[in-house]
Design an enzyme around this catalytic site. Sequence first.
Site, PDB file in Angstrom:
ATOM      1  N   ALA A   1     -17.004  26.844-102.010  1.00 48.97           N
ATOM      2  CA  ALA A   1     -19.045  27.009-102.905  1.00 48.97           C
ATOM      3  C   ALA A   1     -19.613  25.590-101.904  1.00 48.97           C
ATOM      4  O   ALA A   1     -20.882  26.087-101.907  1.00 48.97           O
ATOM      5  CB  ALA A   1     -18.596  26.710-104.906  1.00 48.97           C
TER       6      ALA A   1
ATOM      7  N   ARG B   1      -4.796  38.820-115.954  1.00 49.17           N
ATOM      8  CA  ARG B   1      -3.856  37.971-116.312  1.00 49.17           C
ATOM      9  C   ARG B   1      -3.800  37.064-117.507  1.00 49.17           C
ATOM     10  O   ARG B   1      -2.179  36.924-117.757  1.00 49.17           O
ATOM     11  CB  ARG B   1      -4.700  36.514-114.619  1.00 49.17           C
ATOM     12  CG  ARG B   1      -4.222  37.025-114.107  1.00 49.17           C
ATOM     13  CD  ARG B   1      -5.288  35.765-112.884  1.00 49.17           C
ATOM     14  NE  ARG B   1      -4.985  36.408-111.530  1.00 49.17           N
ATOM     15  CZ  ARG B   1      -6.333  35.651-110.823  1.00 49.17           C
ATOM     16  NH1 ARG B   1      -6.886  34.080-110.884  1.00 49.17           N
ATOM     17  NH2 ARG B   1      -5.356  35.938-109.267  1.00 49.17           N
TER      18      ARG B   1
ATOM     19  N   GLU C   1     -16.095  27.074-108.896  1.00 49.54           N
ATOM     20  CA  GLU C   1     -15.372  26.513-110.326  1.00 49.54           C
ATOM     21  C   GLU C   1     -16.276  25.992-111.195  1.00 49.54           C
ATOM     22  O   GLU C   1     -15.771  25.623-112.674  1.00 49.54           O
ATOM     23  CB  GLU C   1     -14.069  26.447-110.458  1.00 49.54           C
ATOM     24  CG  GLU C   1     -12.994  26.265-111.005  1.00 49.54           C
ATOM     25  CD  GLU C   1     -11.788  26.079-110.765  1.00 49.54           C
ATOM     26  OE1 GLU C   1     -11.026  25.920-111.789  1.00 49.54           O
ATOM     27  OE2 GLU C   1     -11.579  25.971-109.642  1.00 49.54           O
TER      28      GLU C   1
ATOM     29  N   LEU D   1     -12.891  33.213-105.238  1.00 54.10           N
ATOM     30  CA  LEU D   1     -13.583  33.138-103.938  1.00 54.10           C
ATOM     31  C   LEU D   1     -14.898  33.937-104.061  1.00 54.10           C
ATOM     32  O   LEU D   1     -15.971  33.379-103.720  1.00 54.10           O
ATOM     33  CB  LEU D   1     -12.444  34.061-103.079  1.00 54.10           C
ATOM     34  CG  LEU D   1     -11.121  33.032-102.899  1.00 54.10           C
ATOM     35  CD1 LEU D   1     -10.347  33.519-101.943  1.00 54.10           C
ATOM     36  CD2 LEU D   1     -10.948  31.662-103.060  1.00 54.10           C
TER      37      LEU D   1
END
Length: 667
Positions: free
Chosen positions: A45, A338, A454, A470
Amino acid sequence: MSKLNSRIPEGPLAEKWTNHKSHINLVNPANKRLIDIIVVGTGLAGGSAAASLAELGYKVKAFCFQDSPRRAHSIAAQGGINAAKNYQNDGDSTYRLFYDTIKGGDYRSREANVYRLAEVSANIIDQCVAQGVPFAREYGGLLDNRSFGGVQVSRTFYAKGQTGQQLLLGAYSAMSRQIGKGNIQMFNRHEMLELVMVDGKARGIIARNLITGEIERHSAHAVVIASGGYGNVFYLSTNAMGSNVTASWKIHKKGAYFANPCFTQIHPTCIPVSGDHQSKLTLMSESLRNDGRIWVPKKKEDVEAIRSGKLRPRDIKEEDRDYYLERRYPAFGNLVPRDVASRAAKERCDAGYGVNATGEAVFLDFSSAIERYGREKAAVEKIDNPSIEKIRDLGKQVIEAKYGNLFQMYEKIVDDNPYETPMKIYPAVHYTMGGIWVDYNLMTTIPGCYAAGEANFSDHGANRLGASALMQGLADGYFVLPYTIGDYLSNDIRTGKISTDLPEFEEAEKSVRERIDFFMNNKGSKSVDHFHKKLGKIMWNEVGMARNAEGLKKAIDDIRALRDEFWKDVKVPGTANSFNPELEKAGRVADFLELGELMALDALTRNESCGGHFREEFQTEEGEAVRDDAHFTYVAAWEYNGDPGKANLYKEELKYENIELKTRSYK
């Protein structure tokens, strides 16, 4: 600010971003040369933002605490990056990527932001290919794709098991070009320790040179925080040991709201904890779940035999294996999201079926894939009646081509050959969906202060789908921030250089020096790591994979007590005016000790289960999450008021006009 203004543009969802770009204010090229921007963090980022902003003509100062931007934690992302290219012709589209991301986040993210992310995703791939990123290619030369958890299409672009590293090298090459041209000033081995505000606007930072210990003032017309996530509040995580929350926490304490801090992602595919000596955990890429099958023995006597070494995994017959994800979620199988896979592994291990000495591991087995690929390759090579040994040998070659470096890494760490014996995996802290609250333009509640990647909360809701980190980092840096920051900076073309002699810089530097002096002069008896480990255990036990009201209240009390003890009894050796890693850690752990309490408070306030936030009181009989859309369809944005346990809560209501709110199901 008493009311959150997300600044979401009006109009149809698919036209919001295009119309917004067409109507926001611009800064002409000549005026861009008069404007300074600070970027804190040089991962995907921050690196892409710094390169893009400098390419546009702004003067950029970039800061990282590593010795090079190439060392940012983005290199650890292994499996891939999502984009709605539909190269596989399997029905993918911008809308499907948008839908999967909203659903994967358990309906706790903004529609407008997520649609924009899906919309620009295809541009990211083109940008990175142009930079020379060596994405995997099919036989015919087209870019290859694989599937990831929570989706039923193949949209993940990858470079073997090194995708993050290769993408970061692309961003770094773009940065290097601008460093060479003098448009980026690069400050390696510098850590931001304070935000400077002048007349209510972000106008600079105080940074410490980590080599010399020198405290420096740096001014700018805008500040971008791209310093990553805060998973290391748990001590053991898959994050690099240097990853921290300090930059985000400093701006939070100056007025930037912290959003959804309790939304933490537990990754299901990590190498299990081996003992108290460990300082971090290692991630095995989610891409392995494409071909690996996850199982535990059905019989507890087989579990005991494996733990004691009397049986090997391959000795367990197929009918005696519980492929529990395939059993519970037949539509998605081993490729459930997840959070779902992590809870399922925990449930099996809690029930006594864990396969390692601690009882906290399950198998990730490639034997079926090796045989399948081997037979396919034998057919292609026209080998008649191949032996099982030949089939396995051919299959291993295919697996090695796809995942070789990951298998090699596992074998080096565990000293076990995953081609012959199933990997052992267990969930671990990996990513944080929460972060600094930002509006549609990625600006925080502090004018002139932005957050990207993030470090912000904006795109993933309560759970991030694999290969989307990403995507978000590069979308923010390459294709969002370079447009939106100009809307704010258009009012600064006559401001001129910001002086670092202003009293606000003096005051900010003074507060930094006072904190450092405290650490160096405190006559404590315990190391920084002593407190960090204790905090990590509190967080994992009470604010980890499963939470309940009683445990969260206990965590708040325990963290408060630990924080008091830290300030009384922490010992920092060395000197302030030199390279001193213990001093760096002391400041970071002090911030974690405040953040941890806010995370527990946020989790206690959210009386529902959603995504990575699982409250034991709110689950079905089958152990699935129970959301409460009537009361919790909002972003929790917390304002610091001097005490993290008494922060003010503001709510950004989430409106779903293009997607139906419904119970998430992968069955």
